[in-house]
Design a protein around this motif. Structure first.
Motif: not given
Length: 239
Positions: A17, A19-21, A24, A69, A73, A76-77, A80, A135, A139
């Motif tokens: 992964p 990460g979530t930020s 990251d 938010r 999201t 980040v997605r 990724q 994605d 989420s």
């Protein structure tokens, strides 16, 4: 949303992964940049994407995205999928078809930096962004329409950056640009049109979420078509 209404084909990754930020995401991009030769095709695109991600991060921090938010999201997605394609763990799945031309030609001496940059943008916008919207919707528990503002703001930033990239990496001056084969090779591709097509693809994938077999086939066809365009963009040219 009930689990039975979701489909899984567009969200397979099979690698570590990110990460979530956004921090990251940036950390992994910087780490990738540090390992690549400067003229590697992936390195060229990674520098472009770093600039985009830094600007997205700045705009989120300064309140330019009304729904921070949702913006984080989606960002980040989105990242990724790129990072999983070009920097997978050993033994991970094969990169999507849209990224294979860049990975194959990344060190070809006849491919110019602008080709690498735009081929990466083509793969990431034409394929990854549509799947990232899906994605993010899964989420956040929302519909694609709820992310349209974030989608448009990121797209506008990419369009402005594409213009700057073309100016910086074209051979110039203007007369040479007109005569250069690169002008003709890349002149028919438009990020604006690619972004419009991506939004349509994202909405279609979301509408197909209760038909996983059809969604998977649609995703594969999208991946193949974007990869074909990327291969044409990376046609080696005389220096």
């Amino acid at each position: 949303m009930p689990q039975t209404e979701q489909f899984t084909a567009p969200v397979e990754t099979g690698v570590r992964p990110v990460g979530t930020s956004v921090d990251d995401v940036l950390a992994r991009m910087y780490a990738l940049d540090a390992t690549l030769p400067p003229f590697d095709g992936v390195a060229v695109f990674n520098r472009v994407y770093l600039a985009v991600t830094r600007e997205v991060d700045r705009r989120i921090d300064t309140g330019r995205f009304p729904d921070a938010r949702a913006a984080v999201t989606l960002d980040v997605r989105f990242a990724q999928r790129y990072l999983d394609a070009v920097d997978p763990v050993p033994g991970g799945r094969r990169a999507p078809a849209c990224w294979r031309p860049l990975l194959q030609f990344r060190r070809h001496p006849g491919v110019r930096p602008l080709q690498f940059a735009l081929a990466g943008i083509n793969a990431h916008i034409g394929h990854d962004l549509a799947l990232a919207v899906v994605d993010a919707c899964r989420s956040l528990g929302c519909e694609p329409a709820d992310l349209e503002d974030e989608f448009d703001r990121v797209g506008d930033l990419l369009v402005s950056l594409e213009e700057r990239i073309r100016e910086e990496l074209m051979p110039g001056p203007d007369l040479l640009q007109i005569a250069d084969p690169l002008t003709h090779l890349l002149g028919s591709w438009s990020l604006e049109r690619a972004r419009d097509a991506t939004w349509t693809a994202a909405r279609a994938l979301w509408a197909l979420r209760r038909l996983p077999d059809v969604a998977e086939e649609f995703t594969e066809r999208l991946d193949t078509a974007v990869g074909f365009a990327g291969r044409m963009m990376l046609t080696p040219l005389p220096n």
